[in-house]
Design a protein around this motif. Structure first.
Motif, PDB file in Angstrom:
ATOM      1  N   LYS A 294       0.830  -1.201   0.000  1.00 29.82           N
ATOM      2  CA  LYS A 294       0.000   0.000   0.000  1.00 29.82           C
ATOM      3  C   LYS A 294       0.866   1.254   0.000  1.00 29.82           C
ATOM      4  O   LYS A 294       1.881   1.322   0.687  1.00 29.82           O
ATOM      5  N   VAL A 377      -4.523   3.002   5.821  1.00 32.06           N
ATOM      6  CA  VAL A 377      -4.261   2.220   7.024  1.00 32.06           C
ATOM      7  C   VAL A 377      -5.106   2.797   8.156  1.00 32.06           C
ATOM      8  O   VAL A 377      -5.486   3.967   8.126  1.00 32.06           O
ATOM      9  N   SER A 378      -5.397   1.970   9.135  1.00 29.91           N
ATOM     10  CA  SER A 378      -6.275   2.392  10.217  1.00 29.91           C
ATOM     11  C   SER A 378      -5.582   3.344  11.179  1.00 29.91           C
ATOM     12  O   SER A 378      -6.181   4.303  11.662  1.00 29.91           O
ATOM     13  N   GLY A 380      -1.814   5.436  11.907  1.00 27.20           N
ATOM     14  CA  GLY A 380      -0.506   5.817  11.377  1.00 27.20           C
ATOM     15  C   GLY A 380      -0.234   7.279  11.634  1.00 27.20           C
ATOM     16  O   GLY A 380      -1.137   8.059  11.937  1.00 27.20           O
ATOM     17  N   PRO A 392       1.873   3.898   3.088  1.00 26.64           N
ATOM     18  CA  PRO A 392       0.424   4.137   3.139  1.00 26.64           C
ATOM     19  C   PRO A 392       0.122   5.296   4.070  1.00 26.64           C
ATOM     20  O   PRO A 392       1.028   5.831   4.733  1.00 26.64           O
ATOM     21  N   ASN A 399     -10.916   5.947   7.850  1.00 23.02           N
ATOM     22  CA  ASN A 399     -10.866   5.926   9.304  1.00 23.02           C
ATOM     23  C   ASN A 399     -12.222   6.178   9.940  1.00 23.02           C
ATOM     24  O   ASN A 399     -12.487   5.693  11.044  1.00 23.02           O
ATOM     25  N   ASN A 402     -13.672   2.779   9.898  1.00 23.86           N
ATOM     26  CA  ASN A 402     -12.942   1.908  10.804  1.00 23.86           C
ATOM     27  C   ASN A 402     -13.269   2.207  12.257  1.00 23.86           C
ATOM     28  O   ASN A 402     -13.500   1.292  13.062  1.00 23.86           O
TER      29      ASN A 402
END
Length: 448
Positions: A294, A377-378, A380, A392, A399, A402
């Motif tokens: 990613k 990504v969830s 970072g 990513p 988010n 998520n």
């Protein structure tokens, strides 16, 4: 049709149109009002001394001397709570084993509730997770935890013909006759003295990174990631879309090949966004190897393919709207076809082209499915511009989903979810508003 019937129909259509507008406005208000009110709660809220502790410890922000004074004031009231807990533990140690077994699980629930409200108790080991290092940082959440301390949930199963009914019983009744019974009214009466609530304006929600999976901190990495993905998509899609529109309107001839290209463009516009996400994973990452896994560049390319049909269509319509006399006048003066396109047609079509581009930019900012497999990504941190080719990034759209559906503490961070939604809606609205303003200014300039 006589004049009276025509007037009646005109009034009827006018009423229906006005009614539709009113209904749409009300529906929009129903959606936006909760988003705005709850979203603003992420920035404007009643914070506790625990929030000020967290800011100083995690972000080095705040007046340390003022905080020390507040902590000392708070600890004077908290000491009584810790003394009651310690006293009951000593009292329980002198009980019979049967009574100890009776009180131990009940006392464990009380101790957990106090820890959730005030933070770690004296003598507790240092928590591993940041969320357990502090008590409640927001006053409304502290009131919820106070309710959990004062009451225990029970179920009424007395009616066999009806479903069980939930009700709340005073937890103090379970400790009647013990020293711990004094704890509950004391905490209720002195909670404000222990947490010292005050109105807080936390702009760090926009500028800070998250701490412990958005339990604390802000959403800056998500805002930055959304910006990188949307702008990156436009850098690829906008020039290709305009070039394709120029080809369709100025150079392409009627025939099978042209019909096939137009059909492909129309088909792409109707493809579900999740398909673009799978395509981006298979083509850009696994086949072209634009990145090892990613990355922002892979997500931007995927979003570019998704918004490309919209840009082509908008640019094509804008070019076709340019009067033919512009072309004829330029060509009659000896200008070449390409010079006519570059200096006459495209400038005249620029307002419509830019409007379509900005609207596509707003769509790219709000898409979730295309970036699930390619860029998002969830959790970072914010990435630098040099990292877009290999790293990513968090993004608002992904988010939001998520945090609302998969986060283990989703119910505790509703303010973060609504704050992200408000930020995303605001970005999209600002982009669309900028398109309107930009179109108006360019049109005015072209008209002289």
């Amino acid at each position: 049709m006589n004049l009276g019937t025509r007037k009646l129909l005109d009034r009827s259509f006018t009423s229906v149109g006005i009614g539709s507008i009113v209904i749409m406005a009300l529906a929009l208000m129903v959606v936006l009002v909760p988003i705005v009110t709850n979203g603003l709660g992420a920035v404007f809220f009643t914070g506790t001394v625990e929030h000020r502790k967290m800011l100083l410890s995690e972000f080095n922000r705040g007046d340390s001397r003022e905080l020390e004074t507040a902590i000392a004031s708070s600890d004077r009231y908290r000491a009584k709570v810790y003394e009651m807990l310690s006293g009951f533990e000593s009292e329980m140690a002198a009980m019979t084993p049967e009574r100890q077994d009776e009180y131990r699980p009940k006392y464990g629930q009380v101790k957990t509730a106090v820890q959730a409200l005030l933070g770690p108790l004296p003598g507790d080991p240092e928590p591993m997770l940041t969320r357990f290092k502090y008590g409640q940082t927001r006053w409304e959440k502290a009131e919820e935890k106070l309710h959990d301390l004062l009451y225990e949930t029970k179920w009424d199963n007395s009616d066999p013909n009806a479903m069980s009914k939930e009700y709340f019983a005073n937890r103090s009744e379970s400790f009647a006759g013990t020293s711990l019974v004094k704890l509950f009214p004391y905490v209720r009466e002195n909670m404000s003295n222990m947490l010292l609530p005050e109105f807080t304006v936390y702009w760090g929600f926009i500028t800070d990174s998250s701490v412990d999976s958005h339990i604390f901190g802000g959403i800056w990495p998500e805002i930055q990631g959304t910006f990188f993905l949307a702008v990156g998509a436009m850098l690829f899609a906008f020039p290709l879309g305009v070039i394709a529109a120029v080809y369709f309107t100025e150079y392409a001839k009627s025939g099978f090949f042209n019909s096939m290209l137009r059909s492909a463009n129309s088909t792409l516009a109707g493809v579900p966004s999740i398909v673009f996400g799978m395509f981006g994973l298979a083509f850009f990452i696994n086949t072209l190897k634009v990145s090892e896994s990613k990355s922002v560049i892979a997500g931007s390319l995927t979003l570019a393919i998704m918004i490309l049909p919209t840009i082509i269509r908008a640019a094509e319509e804008a070019i076709l709207a340019v009067p033919k006399t512009y072309r004829e006048a330029s060509l009659s003066l000896g200008s070449t076809k390409w010079n006519t396109i570059a200096t006459v047609i495209l400038p005249a079509a620029l307002p419509g082209i830019l409007t379509g581009g900005v609207i596509s930019l707003g769509r790219a900012a709000g898409e979730t499915a295309p970036i699930i497999f390619t860029a998002a990504v969830s959790v970072g941190s914010a990435i630098g511009l040099a990292d877009v080719f290999s790293s990513p990034t968090p993004a608002l759209s992904w988010n939001i989903y998520n945090l609302a559906s998969e986060h283990e503490a989703a119910a505790q961070i509703r303010h973060v979810q609504y704050g992200m939604v408000l930020a995303l809606v605001s970005i999209v609205l600002l982009l669309n508003l900028s398109a309107i303003v930009l179109r108006a200014r360019i049109s005015k300039k072209l008209k002289g």
